[in-house]
Design a protein around this motif. Sequence first.
Motif, mmCIF file in Angstrom:
data_model
loop_
_atom_site.group_PDB
_atom_site.id
_atom_site.type_symbol
_atom_site.label_atom_id
_atom_site.label_comp_id
_atom_site.label_asym_id
_atom_site.label_seq_id
_atom_site.Cartn_x
_atom_site.Cartn_y
_atom_site.Cartn_z
ATOM 1 N N ALA A 164 0.898 -1.368 0.124
ATOM 2 C CA ALA A 164 0.082 -0.067 0.039
ATOM 3 C C ALA A 164 0.717 1.279 0.069
ATOM 4 O O ALA A 164 0.439 2.363 -0.291
ATOM 5 C CB ALA A 164 -0.962 -0.008 1.155
ATOM 6 N N GLN A 165 2.145 1.034 0.440
ATOM 7 C CA GLN A 165 2.837 2.261 0.466
ATOM 8 C C GLN A 165 4.439 1.992 -0.039
ATOM 9 O O GLN A 165 5.029 1.082 0.307
ATOM 10 C CB GLN A 165 2.903 2.881 1.890
ATOM 11 N N PHE A 166 5.061 3.140 -0.709
ATOM 12 C CA PHE A 166 6.350 2.641 -1.097
ATOM 13 C C PHE A 166 7.135 3.828 -1.224
ATOM 14 O O PHE A 166 6.413 4.966 -1.319
ATOM 15 C CB PHE A 166 6.398 1.844 -2.252
ATOM 16 N N GLN A 167 8.465 3.990 -1.491
ATOM 17 C CA GLN A 167 9.186 5.038 -1.741
ATOM 18 C C GLN A 167 9.672 5.235 -3.269
ATOM 19 O O GLN A 167 9.956 4.305 -3.740
ATOM 20 C CB GLN A 167 10.338 5.240 -0.791
ATOM 21 N N LEU A 168 9.407 6.558 -3.374
ATOM 22 C CA LEU A 168 9.739 7.123 -4.851
ATOM 23 C C LEU A 168 10.670 8.302 -5.068
ATOM 24 O O LEU A 168 10.500 9.168 -4.538
ATOM 25 C CB LEU A 168 8.512 7.260 -5.933
ATOM 26 N N THR A 169 11.747 7.925 -5.694
ATOM 27 C CA THR A 169 12.860 8.894 -5.864
ATOM 28 C C THR A 169 12.930 9.551 -7.378
ATOM 29 O O THR A 169 13.085 8.828 -8.154
ATOM 30 C CB THR A 169 14.001 8.420 -5.381
ATOM 31 N N ILE A 170 12.727 10.831 -7.611
ATOM 32 C CA ILE A 170 12.915 11.482 -8.595
ATOM 33 C C ILE A 170 13.844 12.549 -8.811
ATOM 34 O O ILE A 170 13.660 13.401 -8.013
ATOM 35 C CB ILE A 170 11.445 11.978 -9.203
ATOM 36 N N GLU A 171 14.765 12.509 -9.632
ATOM 37 C CA GLU A 171 15.830 13.512 -9.744
ATOM 38 C C GLU A 171 15.530 14.309 -11.121
ATOM 39 O O GLU A 171 15.387 13.715 -12.105
ATOM 40 C CB GLU A 171 17.159 13.105 -9.915
ATOM 41 N N THR A 172 15.451 15.440 -10.919
ATOM 42 C CA THR A 172 15.243 16.508 -12.213
ATOM 43 C C THR A 172 16.336 17.320 -12.095
ATOM 44 O O THR A 172 16.824 17.849 -11.224
ATOM 45 C CB THR A 172 13.802 17.081 -11.995
ATOM 46 N N GLU A 173 16.588 18.149 -13.347
ATOM 47 C CA GLU A 173 17.563 19.333 -13.484
ATOM 48 C C GLU A 173 16.878 20.440 -14.002
ATOM 49 O O GLU A 173 15.921 20.318 -15.279
ATOM 50 C CB GLU A 173 18.585 18.726 -14.552
ATOM 51 N N LEU A 174 17.006 21.559 -13.646
ATOM 52 C CA LEU A 174 16.332 22.878 -13.851
ATOM 53 C C LEU A 174 17.562 23.916 -14.218
ATOM 54 O O LEU A 174 18.647 23.831 -13.845
ATOM 55 C CB LEU A 174 15.471 23.186 -12.763
ATOM 56 N N GLU A 175 16.837 24.903 -15.179
ATOM 57 C CA GLU A 175 17.607 26.023 -15.442
ATOM 58 C C GLU A 175 17.148 27.350 -14.850
ATOM 59 O O GLU A 175 16.387 28.070 -15.593
ATOM 60 C CB GLU A 175 17.878 26.000 -16.935
ATOM 61 N N PRO A 176 17.209 27.644 -13.801
ATOM 62 C CA PRO A 176 16.579 29.130 -13.177
ATOM 63 C C PRO A 176 16.794 30.057 -13.832
ATOM 64 O O PRO A 176 15.864 30.882 -13.857
ATOM 65 C CB PRO A 176 16.872 28.872 -11.606
#
Length: 877
Positions: free
Chosen positions: A93-105
């Motif tokens: 019912a529950q799990f961990q999700l890791t997402i890495e993104t790259e931005l250009e402010p």
Amino acid sequence: MRTDTGQVFRLEDYRPSDYLIPRTHLTFRLDPIRTIVIADLTIERRAGVDPSAPLILDGDDLNLKRIELDGIEHTAHEATPERLVLKDLPETAQFQLTIETELEPDRNKALMGLYRSNGVYCTQCEPEGFRRISYFLDRPDILSVYHVRIEAPRAEAPLLLSNGNPVDSGELDNSRHFAEWHDPHPKPSYLFALVAGDLGCLRDSFTTMGGRKVDLGIYVEHGKERLAAYAMDALKRSMRWDEEVFGREYDLDVFNIVAVSDFNMGAMENKGLNIFNDKYVLADEATATDTDFANIEAIIAHEYFHNWTGNRITCRDWFQLCLKEGLTVFRDHEFSADQRSRGVKRIAEVRALKALQFPEDQGPLAHPVRPRRYREINNFYTATVYEKGSEVVRMLATILGRETFRAGMDLYFERHDGEACTIEDFLKVFEDVSGRDLSQFGLWYNQSGTPNLTIKPSYEAGTLTLEIEQSVPPTPSESRKRLMHIPLAFGLIGSDGRELQWSSAEGGTVDGGVIHVRKRSQKLRFHGVAERPVLSLNRGFSAPVTLAVEQRPEDLIFLARHDSDPFGRWQAFNTLLTEALIAAYRCVLGGKATVFEDSIARLAGSIAADDDLEPAYRALAITLPSEADIARDIGKDIDPDAVLVARKALVGFIAGANRDSFHALYQHLHDTGPFSPDAAAAGRRALRNVLLGYLARSNDGTDIATSHFTHATNMTDLIAGMGTLAHEHPGSPQARAALADFERRHADMPLAMDKWFQIQATVPGEHALETVRTLMRHPSFSIDNPNRVRSLMGSFSAGNQSGFHRADGAAYLFFAEALMDIDKRNPQLSARLATAFRSWRSLEPIRQEKARQALVSMVKMPGISVDLGDIAERSLA
């Protein structure tokens, strides 16, 4: 930038998400060109949802770098810059999700998501900006507890702020440091905020009614800390007022405000970290007008009040936007009324409502307070949602009475704290505390258009009869309307100016001084009325409706002199002025001389000189309706040039008849004492500056205005002097000298220069368009700065009716081309500006066609944003 304009969102299509995100841990490694964002999300599947159901996350122009599921790289996904679809999820019912993104402010000129403003990292996530930071369930009904870690070079960003309370900080190496923030209150992603940079701070503290000490900070550019003093004072007064009036206590250890110069909105209520357009924070007598001070007070209060009406209780979906905005506008209006003059504040509110929201209700952009469909939610941050939404709450308080209304608000906070709610949830608490059925009243949220009441009074042998007809005109999206519940506050005034009583009433529901209009037609009879009364209707503007009342001119003059209700008194004279202006307009069109009744000028003179009235009230009362106001009341086939001529004629008539008395009062109001931004002092300046506008029409008007400008000791008077010269004596040596002197003195003060641009953009005449073109090439103009664009382009299109609505259509084409350029950088800004076309169908046929062609040219523009395309297409519909 989204350019797909095909998707339409509908209220009836709302479905709860299959997944929740109860905890969000964000790590930011800040860099102007390559910022890394790591989102560690606790994902929870709703009970009963099939484990094979994919998790679909929102994105917007994102660069995905990595995905892990429970610490292991996850490849079963489909990713685009706009969406992330994850499959083969754990059955737990529950799990961990890791997402890495790259931005250009640095490249983010849309000012949504994470961007940099003058070297300061800043976020704006409402309504759908968080998806420009990380893939997420970016919707307001997903509430999560946020823990944020920010890493940045200390030299570049010694200040690291986010929502909630600070929990840790320290050094990473010789050059970089970190700070961690934790917000214990679950919130939607649109309330996330981050600020990092090098800023000064004005600090203070506040002790809540429960004894909690709250550290307050207002962060501004170094050297401008003292300019935040009034904002700090307004914040502390707001916190105390919300405790005393609504019982709402602040709930964190810190409350921070950050002022930035590049911001699409006025301000944003992020939990514990409000981000403001600096024009609504920075002020002193040398840089800000009295209007600026009042706006700062109101907007500081508005964003703080969101802590409970918007943050602790948020909206389930964006269709419920008015649930937080309309309610919070009502709260900030009440605050300002208590801080200043309730009567004067109410008149100002109604003037703004009629200027901004009534045209919206009467044009192609009409929509209910709670829309049922939208293509771009950014385009529904409108006067209807905010101002009309506030009026609906005010009507609810009028119908229920203040005590019952407060009981309903208490129950609302108790029942729904920590929830994402709907309008139905809001109305239900008031039904529960009052025992009333509010279903008919609820139509105010669900129908567009401005209702009209036609009232025919008659009096005979002690009985007053009111025949009332209700109608709700069709709008483009709704042809058939249901009847509304309209609370109409009223009074009966006798020949001696006192309130008349009645012994009984029949034919409808009357609670004290409020008639409850619910039917299409009703005939009310008031018995035991001692004499023929003069009717004072819609007192306090108890309902946002238009009135058509059979009323003699002498009755309006009587009300303007004697009505005990400040709004009613103002409305009576304003009606006389409007009728005179419309008659003059028709004379101009017919080639006839304009003739005004002497009673108009005498009444203006007596109101101006009446020391029993507040100066601020007198200033509002003798200010003529604007050109846009006149056009709105004429309704169709408008010639803006003729409106301008008619208005100038009435100004000249009143000025000529009262020249000596106006000049004596102008001199009497001269203030040599120290500056104060309080309501009384601001009212005196307001009256004096309105009188200046009349005196500028006299033979020595140029000298008076020049002296006013030269001897001004504060920005309010300086702007009044310069504006009067520029508008009443355009192109004169004195006007040119004042504009040049102001520019020389304030060239390095952006907020002051915004005023300089605005004044020139609103000067009417054949050279208006060329003036704007020239100013766009000025070194101080930047098309990337929303404040500067609004001060020039927005002021020209909204505040220069004859200049913008040129008969040859040249201004329309120029404006459309400018919007297309702005749209490439900032779609929100271009769409807001495009609403200047909302009333194009009310113009005379030649101008109509020119405006239509400009709108068509925008719709056909390749790559047009969803924001601008939505406004242009709805305007043409």
